[in-house]
Design a protein around this motif. Structure first.
Motif, PDB file in Angstrom:
ATOM      1  N   LEU B   7       0.918  -1.126  -0.096  1.00 44.70           N
ATOM      2  CA  LEU B   7       0.044  -0.021  -0.013  1.00 44.70           C
ATOM      3  C   LEU B   7       1.012   1.219   0.078  1.00 44.70           C
ATOM      4  CD1 LEU B   7      -2.052  -2.296   0.645  1.00 44.70           C
ATOM      5  CD2 LEU B   7      -3.083  -0.855   2.206  1.00 44.70           C
ATOM      6  N   VAL B   8       0.655   2.251  -0.780  1.00 46.62           N
ATOM      7  CA  VAL B   8       1.221   3.395  -0.862  1.00 46.62           C
ATOM      8  C   VAL B   8       1.047   4.448   0.359  1.00 46.62           C
ATOM      9  CG1 VAL B   8       1.421   6.054  -2.315  1.00 46.62           C
ATOM     10  CG2 VAL B   8       1.238   3.278  -3.434  1.00 46.62           C
ATOM     11  N   PRO B   9       2.170   4.776   1.124  1.00 49.15           N
ATOM     12  CA  PRO B   9       1.821   5.539   2.161  1.00 49.15           C
ATOM     13  C   PRO B   9       1.813   6.918   2.027  1.00 49.15           C
ATOM     14  CG  PRO B   9       4.315   5.242   1.633  1.00 49.15           C
ATOM     15  CD  PRO B   9       3.536   4.425   0.730  1.00 49.15           C
ATOM     16  N   GLU B  10       1.757   7.487   0.760  1.00 51.06           N
ATOM     17  CA  GLU B  10       2.055   8.795   0.356  1.00 51.06           C
ATOM     18  C   GLU B  10       0.326   9.497   0.201  1.00 51.06           C
ATOM     19  OE1 GLU B  10       4.715  11.357  -2.464  1.00 51.06           O
ATOM     20  OE2 GLU B  10       3.645   9.912  -3.512  1.00 51.06           O
TER      21      GLU B  10
END
Lengths: 373, 96
Positions: B7-10
């Motif tokens: 999952l992308v944290p940004e």
């Protein structure tokens, strides 16, 4: 149905990478998603486990984090908490701290973007700090405790990835500070001879709170010699009395800097044994932690002080904090004759937030967050 | 080698409409210019030079100069409102 479904359907919500430790670390570094240390890969299963301790809608924004103003959603915070190495039980503290520092009075935009070496310090009070095993004692600001280390690191990763506090872009700190990796402690309430921080700030003793304060790293007060309250406070005042801190000039628009004094428990006990309460401590330090105007350069005086002290002679004593009540006091640490003073960014106000369930009731345990409202 | 899906944290920046000068027709009108001095040393000098440079190339109808009371605090809402109402183009944000 997974709590991640809606998020996973959003564009660019996932990334594919070879199932290889080196490849994962390299990808996160290249994308600017890391603090430089190895991260725990945020798989859907790990993020789901983190969200098990959150009773709020998982994909709804609870705040916007400056300077990018990215949406602070439980899912985004949970991804960063997984990366930091948090246990799922830590998540309510991480989420509350992330929300607290988005309060406009905290002035996160400037705290993130400034050249000053400020980082948001998170102080946790109350029963959940003990339940999740936070360290309030020996080496509390240092390494060795999973909760302190990973909660603080999760906050830093969120500041980078959600807030856009990217080193050299959204974070322009001249030197930075080691506290920008992780900066989270619990207060040593058991050895605090006065009211704990959260009670003093209006919360019930049984509440769990996070207090976020935008400070420099600790400045030590080493005093193995003094045996009286005044002796210790004299050394504290001497350590506070510096020219190069923001608190001494940074007050306007009705806001006043609130520097933090952290007593080690032994110093706190000596001061309390001398019959002084926190109010007495504040009054003493307000009167004694002062810097003569002449200690500053001529240019500095013109730029920072002349409008506030138009005709003041150079021997005028300028207080480090402008009103006695503005000094924050906490008791943290283990055995030893040390305390620390922590100047702030100046243009910021500390924020305290209680850990509450989605229905607004105070959480008494992290297990409360597992009961869906 | 197997693949991981992570999952992308940004979090992306919220959508904000881009201000395009041509679309607003500003290049063909007399500009109402604004300066927001962030109160750092020399900001006033630099911003004045920028304004003079703009005057050399474009028709400038008016110049409104305002100053933040603190470099580290956001400009007060009334300052932003005045700039929004009275200016077509505002220069701001510099450090010494």
């Amino acid at each position: 149905m997974s709590r991640l479904d809606e998020f996973l359907n959003e564009a660019k919500s996932t990334v594919r990478v070879a199932d290889d430790h080196v490849a994962v670390q390299r990808l996160f570094l290249e994308r600017g998603w890391s603090d430089g240390l190895p991260i725990v890969p945020p798989t859907a299963a790990r993020v789901e486990a983190m969200l098990a301790y959150c009773d709020r809608p998982a994909n709804a924004a609870i705040a916007a984090m400056a300077p990018r103003y990215g949406a602070v959603t439980p899912i985004r915070v949970a991804i960063n908490a997984v990366m930091a190495g948090c246990e799922p039980e830590f998540f309510p503290v991480v989420l509350a701290a992330a929300e607290a520092m988005c309060d406009p009075a905290f002035n996160l935009y400037a705290c993130q973007a400034t050249t000053h070496p400020v980082a948001p310090l998170v102080i946790v009070n109350g029963p959940i700090a003990r339940e999740i095993g936070m360290n309030a004692r020996v080496n509390a600001f240092g390494p060795g405790n999973l909760a302190n280390a990973t909660i603080g690191r999760a906050i830093r990763l969120a500041l980078i990835n959600i807030g856009g506090g990217i080193p050299g872009a959204g974070d322009m700190a001249t030197h930075g500070a080691p506290s920008k990796y992780s900066f989270c402690v619990a207060e040593n309430e058991d050895e605090n001879p006065w009211q704990p921080l959260h009670v003093e700030r209006g919360y019930a003793r049984g509440a769990t709170t996070v207090t976020v304060i935008a400070t420099e790293p600790p400045h030590n007060v080493n005093d193995h010699s003094s045996t009286t309250a005044e002796g210790i406070l004299k050394l504290v005042a001497g350590t506070m009395r510096t020219t190069g801190n923001n608190d001494i000039y940074n007050y306007q628009d009705g806001t006043y800097p609130q520097p933090l004094l952290v007593f080690g428990p032994e110093h706190a006990q000596t001061v309390a044994n001398g019959g002084l309460d926190k109010r007495d401590v504040r009054q003493y330090l307000f009167e004694h932690a002062r810097v003569p105007l002449g200690a500053f350069s001529d240019e500095y005086i013109e730029l920072r002080f002349r409008r506030k002290y138009p005709d003041a002679p150079l021997d005028t004593l300028i207080p480090i904090f402008k009103r006695p009540e503005d000094l924050m006091i906490a008791v943290i640490g283990g055995p030893g004759k040390h305390s620390v003073v922590m100047p702030t960014f100046g243009a910021t106000q500390p924020i305290t937030l209680a850990l509450t369930r989605a229905d607004g009731t105070l959480a008494r345990s992290v297990l409360d967050f597992k009961k869906r409202s | 080698m197997n693949e991981l899906i992570l999952l992308v944290p940004e979090a992306p920046a919220p959508d904000a409409p881009a201000a395009v000068i041509e679309e607003r027709g500003l290049l063909h009108a007399e500009l109402r210019l604004g300066i927001l001095d962030n109160s750092k040393a020399n900001a006033d000098h630099l911003l004045r030079m920028v304004a003079e440079r703009v005057r050399a190339d474009y028709a400038v109808k008016s110049l409104l100069t305002l100053r933040k009371s603190s470099v580290a605090m956001a400009a007060r809402p009334e300052v932003i409102e005045q700039l929004a109402n009275d200016c077509d183009l505002v220069f701001s944000a510099m450090a010494d």
